[in-house]
Design an enzyme around this catalytic site. Structure first.
Site, short mmCIF file in Angstrom:
data_model
loop_
_atom_site.label_atom_id
_atom_site.label_comp_id
_atom_site.label_asym_id
_atom_site.label_seq_id
_atom_site.Cartn_x
_atom_site.Cartn_y
_atom_site.Cartn_z
CD GLU A 39 7.50 6.59 -6.27
OE1 GLU A 39 7.98 6.69 -7.41
OE2 GLU A 39 8.05 7.07 -5.25
CD GLU A 61 -7.97 6.02 13.61
OE1 GLU A 61 -8.50 5.08 14.21
OE2 GLU A 61 -6.81 6.00 13.18
#
Length: 298
Positions: free
Chosen positions: A82, A113
């Protein structure tokens, strides 16, 4: 710290929650969200310190790098993606280290992960001017810890965003933002309270950083990219309010400035040309308030 010791993994006072009435379940979930926001408030000093460091390093041309796995990196990508449209940040100044790669943004690649080698490999391009936000609710995600260690070895400044105290990740970074959101309503589901705390903390961090970089004036996004009709209308409205001109004049100035709010404001405020407005902004290091003051004094 083992999973049994992590606050986010502890079972709370929610035994039998699956038998409760809907309203009571939702109240419990809402309380978990409120605890998350309270944790962010406690972390404000650390967030402020991180924003000061990040703003300085971005102004010098460094990059902002988000690193993490699962929910944590998805929240990081949401924050970073954004920034160009909202604050005019250059796309090339933002990077992401994602456990499992871009596919993991949409697919559950749970074992990614645990890949320490991939974390180190992805961090190999980090440099001395860069700042990494290493995000992990547990503070123990192997990919993220490894990426943070490698980035720091390469000279990057590394900030840990974690939800458990005394974490491995915090131990290998330069600055810790600790968000003690506590046990989840659904034990271990860190997309809930921990995720909310991470999202709010990153919102605060990136916004304060860009306020310090001159992307905000009187609560307006003066670096907004006017890339569509809605954003052009928004940009013209910002110009009209700051420069105290009518909509037609604001739109005219925005067109002359090729969609850039700051030079358009200065044009409306008396700058002789867009070139003169840009020169004022360069002299003020992008700070519109300072540029307007110098224009008024000229």
């Amino acid at each position: 710290m083992s999973a049994q010791q992590r606050n986010t993994e502890q079972a709370g006072a929610y035994r039998g929650i699956d038998t409760w009435p809907d309203a009571r379940i939702l109240e419990a979930l809402a309380e978990g969200q409120e605890r998350a926001i309270a944790a962010v408030r406690k972390a404000i000093p650390a967030i402020a310190a991180a924003a000061g460091i990040l703003a300085e390093r971005l102004a010098a041309g460094g990059r902002l790098i988000y690193a993490g796995a699962g929910t944590s990196i998805r929240i990081g990508v949401q924050d970073g993606s954004e920034l160009p449209a909202t604050f005019g940040m250059k796309e090339e100044q933002i990077a992401y280290l994602i456990a499992g790669g871009r596919a993991a943004m949409f697919e559950t690649l749970a074992d990614a992960e645990d890949d320490e080698a991939d974390g180190a490999a992805q961090a190999r391009f980090c440099g001395a001017g860069d700042t990494m936000l290493a995000i992990a609710a547990s503070g123990a995600t192997p990919f993220t810890v490894s990426a943070a260690k490698r980035a720091r070895e390469k000279g990057a400044f590394v900030i840990a965003v974690v939800n458990n105290p005394g974490s491995r990740l915090a131990a290998v970074t330069d600055l810790e933002i600790l968000l003690e959101s506590g046990p989840e309503v659904i034990a271990g589901s860190t997309r809930l309270g921990a995720g909310t705390a991470q999202k709010a903390a990153l919102n605060l961090l990136s916004t304060l950083t860009h306020i310090r970089l001159g992307a905000v004036h009187d609560g307006f996004m003066v670096n907004v990219e006017a890339g569509n009709a809605k954003l052009r209308d928004r940009a013209a409205g910002i110009i009209a309010r700051i420069a105290m001109v009518d909509g037609a004049r604001a739109e005219q100035a925005l067109a002359a400035a090729q969609g850039q709010v700051k030079p358009a404001v200065l044009l409306c405020a008396g700058a002789q040309s867009i070139a003169a407005a840009q020169q004022l902004l360069v002299g003020a290091k992008g700070n519109l308030r300072l540029a307007m003051s110098r224009l008024a004094d000229a």
